[in-house]
Design a protein around this motif. Sequence first.
Motif, PDB file in Angstrom:
ATOM      1  N   ARG A 109      35.259  25.322  30.485  1.00 15.15           N
ATOM      2  CA  ARG A 109      34.420  26.517  30.528  1.00 15.15           C
ATOM      3  C   ARG A 109      32.948  26.194  30.259  1.00 15.15           C
ATOM      4  NH1 ARG A 109      38.363  30.614  27.077  1.00 15.15           N
ATOM      5  NH2 ARG A 109      40.122  30.538  28.507  1.00 15.15           N
ATOM      6  N   ASP A 110      32.433  25.282  31.032  1.00 18.67           N
ATOM      7  CA  ASP A 110      31.022  24.890  30.935  1.00 18.67           C
ATOM      8  C   ASP A 110      30.675  24.227  29.608  1.00 18.67           C
ATOM      9  OD1 ASP A 110      30.720  25.855  33.452  1.00 18.67           O
ATOM     10  OD2 ASP A 110      29.483  27.577  32.915  1.00 18.67           O
ATOM     11  N   GLU A 111      31.657  23.644  28.945  1.00 23.97           N
ATOM     12  CA  GLU A 111      31.409  22.885  27.724  1.00 23.97           C
ATOM     13  C   GLU A 111      32.126  21.542  27.802  1.00 23.97           C
ATOM     14  OE1 GLU A 111      30.636  26.046  24.157  1.00 23.97           O
ATOM     15  OE2 GLU A 111      32.735  25.588  24.609  1.00 23.97           O
ATOM     16  N   ILE A 112      31.545  20.564  27.139  1.00 20.45           N
ATOM     17  CA  ILE A 112      32.151  19.243  27.047  1.00 20.45           C
ATOM     18  C   ILE A 112      32.756  19.112  25.647  1.00 20.45           C
ATOM     19  CG2 ILE A 112      31.649  16.779  26.904  1.00 20.45           C
ATOM     20  CD1 ILE A 112      31.632  17.673  29.694  1.00 20.45           C
ATOM     21  N   ILE A 113      34.084  18.847  25.608  1.00 23.73           N
ATOM     22  CA  ILE A 113      34.799  18.784  24.330  1.00 23.73           C
ATOM     23  C   ILE A 113      35.416  17.399  24.155  1.00 23.73           C
ATOM     24  CG2 ILE A 113      36.567  19.847  22.873  1.00 23.73           C
ATOM     25  CD1 ILE A 113      34.435  21.822  23.689  1.00 23.73           C
ATOM     26  N   TYR A 114      35.180  16.790  22.991  1.00 25.20           N
ATOM     27  CA  TYR A 114      35.834  15.520  22.679  1.00 25.20           C
ATOM     28  C   TYR A 114      37.308  15.775  22.392  1.00 25.20           C
ATOM     29  CZ  TYR A 114      31.237  13.309  22.040  1.00 25.20           C
ATOM     30  OH  TYR A 114      29.969  12.807  22.225  1.00 25.20           O
ATOM     31  N   ILE A 115      38.205  15.127  23.149  1.00 30.22           N
ATOM     32  CA  ILE A 115      39.634  15.310  22.904  1.00 30.22           C
ATOM     33  C   ILE A 115      40.325  14.016  22.460  1.00 30.22           C
ATOM     34  CG2 ILE A 115      39.795  17.246  24.504  1.00 30.22           C
ATOM     35  CD1 ILE A 115      41.217  15.300  26.457  1.00 30.22           C
ATOM     36  N   GLU A 116      39.667  12.886  22.621  1.00 27.33           N
ATOM     37  CA  GLU A 116      40.214  11.619  22.149  1.00 27.33           C
ATOM     38  C   GLU A 116      39.078  10.739  21.635  1.00 27.33           C
ATOM     39  OE1 GLU A 116      43.317  10.393  21.904  1.00 27.33           O
ATOM     40  OE2 GLU A 116      44.328  12.127  22.793  1.00 27.33           O
ATOM     41  N   LYS A 117      39.351  10.036  20.545  1.00 27.61           N
ATOM     42  CA  LYS A 117      38.393   9.067  20.020  1.00 27.61           C
ATOM     43  C   LYS A 117      39.181   7.946  19.351  1.00 27.61           C
ATOM     44  CE  LYS A 117      34.576   8.512  16.711  1.00 27.61           C
ATOM     45  NZ  LYS A 117      33.720   9.219  15.705  1.00 27.61           N
ATOM     46  N   LYS A 132      34.825  18.409  18.768  1.00 32.56           N
ATOM     47  CA  LYS A 132      33.384  18.684  18.756  1.00 32.56           C
ATOM     48  C   LYS A 132      32.871  18.843  20.183  1.00 32.56           C
ATOM     49  CE  LYS A 132      29.025  16.989  16.831  1.00 32.56           C
ATOM     50  NZ  LYS A 132      28.841  18.087  15.860  1.00 32.56           N
ATOM     51  N   ARG A 133      31.878  19.683  20.346  1.00 34.41           N
ATOM     52  CA  ARG A 133      31.222  19.841  21.646  1.00 34.41           C
ATOM     53  C   ARG A 133      30.158  18.768  21.818  1.00 34.41           C
ATOM     54  NH1 ARG A 133      32.898  24.581  19.850  1.00 34.41           N
ATOM     55  NH2 ARG A 133      33.697  26.151  21.328  1.00 34.41           N
ATOM     56  N   ALA A 134      30.104  18.190  22.983  1.00 35.50           N
ATOM     57  CA  ALA A 134      29.106  17.161  23.277  1.00 35.50           C
ATOM     58  C   ALA A 134      27.955  17.786  24.050  1.00 35.50           C
ATOM     59  CB  ALA A 134      29.724  16.036  24.101  1.00 35.50           C
ATOM     60  N   PRO A 135      26.718  17.532  23.666  1.00 31.34           N
ATOM     61  CA  PRO A 135      25.586  18.029  24.454  1.00 31.34           C
ATOM     62  C   PRO A 135      25.590  17.403  25.851  1.00 31.34           C
ATOM     63  CG  PRO A 135      24.888  17.290  22.280  1.00 31.34           C
ATOM     64  CD  PRO A 135      26.294  16.807  22.465  1.00 31.34           C
ATOM     65  N   PHE A 136      25.387  18.209  26.864  1.00 32.16           N
ATOM     66  CA  PHE A 136      25.364  17.690  28.232  1.00 32.16           C
ATOM     67  C   PHE A 136      24.209  16.722  28.449  1.00 32.16           C
ATOM     68  CE2 PHE A 136      28.066  21.348  29.314  1.00 32.16           C
ATOM     69  CZ  PHE A 136      28.889  20.799  30.277  1.00 32.16           C
ATOM     70  N   GLU A 195      19.860   8.457  22.627  1.00 29.75           N
ATOM     71  CA  GLU A 195      19.436   9.830  22.895  1.00 29.75           C
ATOM     72  C   GLU A 195      20.103  10.851  21.975  1.00 29.75           C
ATOM     73  OE1 GLU A 195      19.535  10.625  27.220  1.00 29.75           O
ATOM     74  OE2 GLU A 195      19.666   8.433  27.399  1.00 29.75           O
ATOM     75  N   ILE A 196      21.266  10.497  21.446  1.00 25.15           N
ATOM     76  CA  ILE A 196      21.961  11.401  20.533  1.00 25.15           C
ATOM     77  C   ILE A 196      21.921  10.870  19.101  1.00 25.15           C
ATOM     78  CG2 ILE A 196      24.254  10.350  20.829  1.00 25.15           C
ATOM     79  CD1 ILE A 196      23.565  14.104  20.505  1.00 25.15           C
ATOM     80  N   GLU A 197      21.759   9.557  18.966  1.00 25.37           N
ATOM     81  CA  GLU A 197      21.752   8.938  17.637  1.00 25.37           C
ATOM     82  C   GLU A 197      21.003   7.606  17.711  1.00 25.37           C
ATOM     83  OE1 GLU A 197      25.136   7.150  14.591  1.00 25.37           O
ATOM     84  OE2 GLU A 197      25.634   8.897  15.826  1.00 25.37           O
ATOM     85  N   LEU A 198      20.055   7.407  16.831  1.00 27.75           N
ATOM     86  CA  LEU A 198      19.293   6.155  16.817  1.00 27.75           C
ATOM     87  C   LEU A 198      20.215   4.977  16.531  1.00 27.75           C
ATOM     88  CD1 LEU A 198      16.053   7.226  14.904  1.00 27.75           C
ATOM     89  CD2 LEU A 198      16.261   6.665  17.346  1.00 27.75           C
ATOM     90  N   GLY A 199      20.009   3.912  17.280  1.00 29.62           N
ATOM     91  CA  GLY A 199      20.819   2.711  17.109  1.00 29.62           C
ATOM     92  C   GLY A 199      22.103   2.714  17.905  1.00 29.62           C
TER      93      GLY A 199
END
Length: 258
Positions: A109-117, A132-136, A195-199
Motif C-alpha cells: 500500500r505505497d509503503e516499504i516494510i522490512y519483513i526479513e533481516k 519498520k517502514r523504510a523511506p523510499f 543516505e540513511i545512516e552515516l558510515g
Amino acid sequence: MSERLIQSVERAADILELFLVTKPELSIKEISENLNLSKSTVHGIIKTLEHRGYLQQNPEDLKYKPGIKLFELGNFVGKHLDIGQVARPIIRDLVDELNETVHLVTLQRDEIIYIEKVEGHSTLTIYSHIGKRAPFHSTGVGKAVLAHLNESDANRILSSIKLESFTEHTITNIEKIKELFHTIREQGYAVDDEEIELGLKCVAAPIFNHLGNVVASISCAAPKMRLDEIKLPKVIAGIKKAAADISRSLGYQGKNNI
C-alpha cells in the motif's frame, strides 16, 4: 525416489512444460518429436488436458497452446506465495557468503516494510528492524522499488511522502531522485551511500512477481569502509543473483539485469 510415479501424469507435465522452452503453440507432431513419444500417446494426453482447460486448440492451424486453467492456477499460486518463506533460505545463503546483513522489504500500500533481516557479524547498529517502514528516497531498497514502478505510481508516491534528510548525503530533491531511476534499471541495483545512516552503505535489487510487477527488494548493508573495490563487486553480484532467484521462485519469467 521411493514413491511410485505415474507415467501418464509425468508425460502430461512434460507436455505442459514444453511450452516454457519452445514455442507458444505446438502441433501434436512437434510435441511428439520433442518428447520422443508416439503421436497416439500425445493425442490422448492432449485431448484430456484440453477437456480440463489446461490446453486449447487454435481452430485455424489446429495447434495447441496453454489454456485459461493454467493461467488461473498460476495466478492463484502467485497471489498466495509467501515472499518471506521463499526468500529465507536464499537470504541465509547470501549472509553466509558475504558475512554482512541482508534485508528483505515488501511493497505494501505505497509503503516499504522490512519483513526479513538476517545479520552478519558486524557490530554496526543498522537503522532497520522487522516491521519498520523504510523511506523510499534514502534507502537502497526503496529506490530499487521506486525505479521499477510505472511512472504515475512513482510520481504519486514521491509527491505524497516527506523527503526527510537523515544525513548530509540524503537526496531530498524529487527530480534528482527520478534522475537515478534510469541508472538503477540499467545496472539492476540501487545504492544507498550514507543516505540513511552515516558510515553505512547499502546495495539493493528489485524482486518481481509472476506478473512482472516489482513487489519487493533485497539489500546488503555494511560499513562503508568494508565495501571496498574488492568486496563491492561481490556484494553487487550476490544481491542481484539473490533477487533474481527469489523472483523466479515467485513465478517471474522475465530477465533480471544480472
